[in-house]
Every structure is written in C-alpha cells, then in structure tokens.
Motif scaffolding. Structure first.
Motif, short mmCIF file in Angstrom:
data_model
loop_
_atom_site.label_atom_id
_atom_site.label_comp_id
_atom_site.label_asym_id
_atom_site.label_seq_id
_atom_site.Cartn_x
_atom_site.Cartn_y
_atom_site.Cartn_z
N MET A 10 0.86 -1.18 0.00
CA MET A 10 0.00 0.00 0.00
C MET A 10 0.89 1.23 0.00
O MET A 10 2.06 1.17 0.37
CB MET A 10 -0.92 -0.01 1.22
N VAL A 11 0.35 2.33 -0.39
CA VAL A 11 1.12 3.57 -0.45
C VAL A 11 1.47 4.03 0.97
O VAL A 11 0.68 3.87 1.90
CB VAL A 11 0.33 4.66 -1.22
N ALA A 12 2.65 4.59 1.14
CA ALA A 12 3.08 5.12 2.44
C ALA A 12 2.21 6.32 2.81
O ALA A 12 1.81 7.11 1.95
CB ALA A 12 4.55 5.51 2.39
N TRP A 13 1.95 6.45 4.11
CA TRP A 13 1.07 7.52 4.62
C TRP A 13 1.53 8.89 4.14
O TRP A 13 0.75 9.68 3.62
CB TRP A 13 1.02 7.47 6.14
N ASN A 14 2.79 9.23 4.37
CA ASN A 14 3.28 10.57 4.02
C ASN A 14 3.25 10.81 2.51
O ASN A 14 3.03 11.95 2.08
CB ASN A 14 4.67 10.80 4.60
N ASP A 15 3.47 9.76 1.71
CA ASP A 15 3.36 9.92 0.26
C ASP A 15 1.92 10.26 -0.12
O ASP A 15 1.67 11.13 -0.95
CB ASP A 15 3.80 8.64 -0.46
N TYR A 16 0.97 9.54 0.49
CA TYR A 16 -0.43 9.82 0.20
C TYR A 16 -0.81 11.24 0.63
O TYR A 16 -1.52 11.95 -0.09
CB TYR A 16 -1.36 8.80 0.86
N LYS A 17 -0.32 11.66 1.80
CA LYS A 17 -0.62 13.01 2.30
C LYS A 17 -0.13 14.06 1.30
O LYS A 17 -0.83 15.02 1.00
CB LYS A 17 0.01 13.20 3.67
N GLU A 18 1.06 13.87 0.76
CA GLU A 18 1.59 14.81 -0.22
C GLU A 18 0.79 14.78 -1.52
O GLU A 18 0.57 15.83 -2.13
CB GLU A 18 3.07 14.54 -0.48
N MET A 19 0.35 13.59 -1.94
CA MET A 19 -0.51 13.51 -3.13
C MET A 19 -1.82 14.26 -2.91
O MET A 19 -2.29 14.97 -3.80
CB MET A 19 -0.80 12.05 -3.48
N GLY A 24 -4.87 19.58 -4.10
CA GLY A 24 -5.63 20.68 -3.51
C GLY A 24 -6.49 20.30 -2.33
O GLY A 24 -7.28 21.12 -1.86
N ALA A 25 -6.35 19.08 -1.80
CA ALA A 25 -7.13 18.67 -0.62
C ALA A 25 -6.55 19.33 0.63
O ALA A 25 -5.39 19.74 0.65
CB ALA A 25 -7.10 17.15 -0.47
N LEU A 26 -7.35 19.40 1.65
CA LEU A 26 -6.92 20.00 2.91
C LEU A 26 -5.74 19.25 3.52
O LEU A 26 -4.80 19.86 4.01
CB LEU A 26 -8.09 20.03 3.90
N ALA A 27 -5.78 17.93 3.55
CA ALA A 27 -4.72 17.08 4.10
C ALA A 27 -4.39 17.46 5.54
O ALA A 27 -3.24 17.55 5.92
CB ALA A 27 -3.48 17.10 3.22
N LEU A 28 -5.43 17.65 6.34
CA LEU A 28 -5.26 17.94 7.76
C LEU A 28 -5.12 16.61 8.50
O LEU A 28 -6.03 15.79 8.47
CB LEU A 28 -6.46 18.71 8.30
N GLU A 29 -3.99 16.41 9.15
CA GLU A 29 -3.75 15.16 9.87
C GLU A 29 -4.21 15.29 11.31
O GLU A 29 -3.74 16.14 12.05
CB GLU A 29 -2.26 14.82 9.83
N LEU A 30 -5.17 14.43 11.67
CA LEU A 30 -5.67 14.33 13.04
C LEU A 30 -5.47 12.90 13.50
O LEU A 30 -5.07 12.03 12.71
CB LEU A 30 -7.15 14.72 13.10
N LEU A 117 -6.61 11.48 7.85
CA LEU A 117 -6.31 12.60 6.96
C LEU A 117 -7.63 13.20 6.50
O LEU A 117 -8.37 12.57 5.73
CB LEU A 117 -5.48 12.12 5.77
N VAL A 118 -7.93 14.39 6.95
CA VAL A 118 -9.17 15.07 6.59
C VAL A 118 -8.92 15.82 5.27
O VAL A 118 -8.10 16.73 5.23
CB VAL A 118 -9.62 16.05 7.69
#
Length: 137
Positions: A10-19, A24-30, A117-118
């Motif tokens: 599966m894709v790494a968390w931080n890679d997905y967050k950057e994608m 243009g997504a918020l990518a707010l990590e809670l 990731l919101v």
C-alpha cells in the motif's frame, strides 16, 4: 496505486498526504481514538468525572477536536464505545494523550489510535455575538 492486501505494498502515509495536498485537498492530519469498554460498566461510570475533566482540559488547550459516544449499528442503543479526535504532532504524542485519559489509565476502557487525513467536507459555525453562543452545523 494498489490498495489490495497481499503481494503489492500500500502507499506510504506521508506519500499519500503529499498527493492529497498536490491535488488541492486540505490534508489535515488528526488522530482518531476508538475507545471501547474493557471492564465492568461500573468502572466506566466511576471514571466518568475524571475523564470529562481531562477532556475539558484538552479542549481548552486546543488538543481535543471532537469527542463523544457511539451507538450500536442500529443507532438505537448506547454501547459505551466512544470516538475521540486529537490534534497532535506525532502518533506517539496522540498515544500518550490517550494513555493519560483516566478511562484508559484505569483500565475501564481500551483504545486504538489511528491517523486520519481530513481531505473533504463542509463545516459551519454560527456564533451569536450578543449571546456569546456558538452552534456547529
């Protein structure tokens, strides 16, 4: 990107967050804590005042985003489970916040912590200026 469990990773968390940010997504990590009863119902009741005081402290310092109980799948019965959302710098920080909750520290509840990731949604806040009231819709 392959999401299946098995031979492909599966894709790494931080890679997905950057994608997500890149599109243009918020990518707010809670951090999401699912809290479930682990002992006798009396243990939950006994720890409720300290738990609520702890939650209030976290709310006041900006760490607690949202928290509250969950129903059973029918929506008709209170089952004692709860969901808590934290703002934290790291998974370890979120784990520490959950461990320090009197419900968890006492063993009345067990918990799991996951990153969330919101990316999308809509939130409305109404503030009554003369009444000092606020309503989330």
């Amino acid at each position: 990107m392959n999401w299946k469990n098995g031979g492909d990773r599966m894709v790494a968390w931080n890679d997905y967050k950057e994608m997500a940010r890149g599109r243009g997504a918020l990518a707010l990590e809670l951090f999401v804590v699912e809290s479930t009863p682990a002992g006798a119902p009396e243990a939950v009741k006994d720890n409720l005042p300290d738990h609520l005081a702890y939650q209030r402290k976290l709310e006041e310092n900006g760490t607690l985003v949202l928290a509250g109980p969950l129903s059973d799948p029918t929506g008709e019965i209170m089952v004692g489970a709860g969901l808590i959302l934290y703002r934290a710098a790291t998974m370890q920080d979120a784990q520490g916040l959950a461990e320090a909750d009197p419900m968890h520290a006492s063993g009345a509840r067990s918990f799991t912590v996951r990153k969330w990731l919101v990316n999308e949604g809509n939130l409305t806040v109404n503030v009554g200026l003369s009444t000092g009231s606020a309503r989330l819709a």
